[in-house]
Scaffold this motif. Sequence first.
Motif, PDB file in Angstrom:
ATOM      1  N   VAL A  57       0.836  -1.201   0.000  1.00  0.00           N
ATOM      2  CA  VAL A  57       0.000   0.000   0.000  1.00  0.00           C
ATOM      3  C   VAL A  57       0.872   1.252   0.000  1.00  0.00           C
ATOM      4  N   PRO A  58       0.981   1.940  -1.137  1.00  0.00           N
ATOM      5  CA  PRO A  58       1.763   3.174  -1.133  1.00  0.00           C
ATOM      6  C   PRO A  58       0.964   4.277  -0.452  1.00  0.00           C
ATOM      7  N   LYS A  59       1.606   5.128   0.322  1.00  0.00           N
ATOM      8  CA  LYS A  59       0.898   6.219   0.985  1.00  0.00           C
ATOM      9  C   LYS A  59       0.700   7.333  -0.053  1.00  0.00           C
ATOM     10  N   THR A  60      -0.541   7.742  -0.218  1.00  0.00           N
ATOM     11  CA  THR A  60      -0.843   8.782  -1.192  1.00  0.00           C
ATOM     12  C   THR A  60      -0.820  10.126  -0.474  1.00  0.00           C
ATOM     13  N   ASP A  61      -0.025  11.054  -0.963  1.00  0.00           N
ATOM     14  CA  ASP A  61       0.036  12.362  -0.310  1.00  0.00           C
ATOM     15  C   ASP A  61      -0.868  13.341  -1.069  1.00  0.00           C
ATOM     16  N   LEU A  62      -1.977  13.711  -0.419  1.00  0.00           N
ATOM     17  CA  LEU A  62      -2.920  14.632  -1.061  1.00  0.00           C
ATOM     18  C   LEU A  62      -2.911  15.985  -0.351  1.00  0.00           C
ATOM     19  N   SER A  63      -1.822  16.255   0.390  1.00  0.00           N
ATOM     20  CA  SER A  63      -1.820  17.481   1.207  1.00  0.00           C
ATOM     21  C   SER A  63      -1.890  18.754   0.354  1.00  0.00           C
ATOM     22  N   LYS A  64      -1.465  18.669  -0.916  1.00  0.00           N
ATOM     23  CA  LYS A  64      -1.491  19.874  -1.755  1.00  0.00           C
ATOM     24  C   LYS A  64      -2.825  20.031  -2.499  1.00  0.00           C
ATOM     25  N   VAL A  65      -3.699  19.067  -2.348  1.00  0.00           N
ATOM     26  CA  VAL A  65      -4.982  19.112  -3.066  1.00  0.00           C
ATOM     27  C   VAL A  65      -5.967  19.980  -2.284  1.00  0.00           C
ATOM     28  N   LYS A  66      -6.447  21.058  -2.924  1.00  0.00           N
ATOM     29  CA  LYS A  66      -7.280  22.035  -2.195  1.00  0.00           C
ATOM     30  C   LYS A  66      -8.699  22.149  -2.744  1.00  0.00           C
ATOM     31  N   THR A  67      -8.970  21.521  -3.906  1.00  0.00           N
ATOM     32  CA  THR A  67     -10.314  21.627  -4.481  1.00  0.00           C
ATOM     33  C   THR A  67     -10.781  20.249  -4.950  1.00  0.00           C
ATOM     34  N   LEU A  68     -12.097  20.135  -5.140  1.00  0.00           N
ATOM     35  CA  LEU A  68     -12.633  18.860  -5.624  1.00  0.00           C
ATOM     36  C   LEU A  68     -12.130  18.555  -7.033  1.00  0.00           C
ATOM     37  N   ASP A  69     -11.999  19.599  -7.862  1.00  0.00           N
ATOM     38  CA  ASP A  69     -11.480  19.368  -9.222  1.00  0.00           C
ATOM     39  C   ASP A  69     -10.065  18.812  -9.167  1.00  0.00           C
ATOM     40  N   ALA A  70      -9.251  19.380  -8.255  1.00  0.00           N
ATOM     41  CA  ALA A  70      -7.868  18.905  -8.121  1.00  0.00           C
ATOM     42  C   ALA A  70      -7.853  17.473  -7.590  1.00  0.00           C
TER      43      ALA A  70
END
Length: 242
Positions: free
Chosen positions: A49-62
């Motif tokens: 299981v790779p850890k997914t880093d979504l910390s830079k995602v700020k919108t639903l589109d992103a």
Amino acid sequence: MDAALRSLLDWYAEMGVDVPKVPDARPMRAKRPAPTATPKETPSTVTAVPKTDLSKVKTLDALREAMNGFDAGALSDGARQAVFARGNPEANLMVIGEAPGRDEDIQGKPFVGRSGQLLDRMLGAIALGEDDFYVTNVVNWRPPQNRNPKPDEIELCRPFIEKHIELAQPKILLLVGGISMTALTGLTGIMKNHGQWQDVTIAGTTYPALPLYHPAFLLRRPELKKDAWRDLLSLREKLLSL
Ligand code: URA
């Protein structure tokens, strides 16, 4: 009679609510027998299981873009596309199902097949239309052969559902089916936990969450629709109290 009204009245009647008998010119369709073959179990698609880093995602589109570009290994390789969401992202109610099936994989939207139609009728029965809810799943790619998602596939997708909730900021979560309930509350056993309000905390915000029987389960166990109706009334009350 109007097809939508007939469908609504049928749903009420199936749930044990007294509805007046209304004659219908059309003959009733015979019920299809339940499929008897059970799909063969396949192993999990996840090896690590790779850890997914979504910390830079700020919108639903992103977030949608991040999901489309994410390599979920054999899980995404075996699916046509990622299934993101449908409905109104501004709605108070966020409906969270398990994983896409065949129809969802083809159309790229959650709950558009037979169980999705029942889900819409169930929500319609408490006067919620497409604009009143936002729908997604805890797993975003169709598992092989429509089997239930495995725990490590749920963990692989967990960053997406958590970020999805964090960005949509709904007032209420509806956890559709035992897999979605377990993924977000840690509870097991939808038979004993359906209709019991829970608190789900994501990124510092606590959401009231209601576990509900999965419509695919209700299609196999129609006698449980009465209980689902009670749970839906509880959901309606909570929505009205906002
Ligand atoms: N079942 C689910 O849980 N989600 C879907 O999108 C379709 C069927």
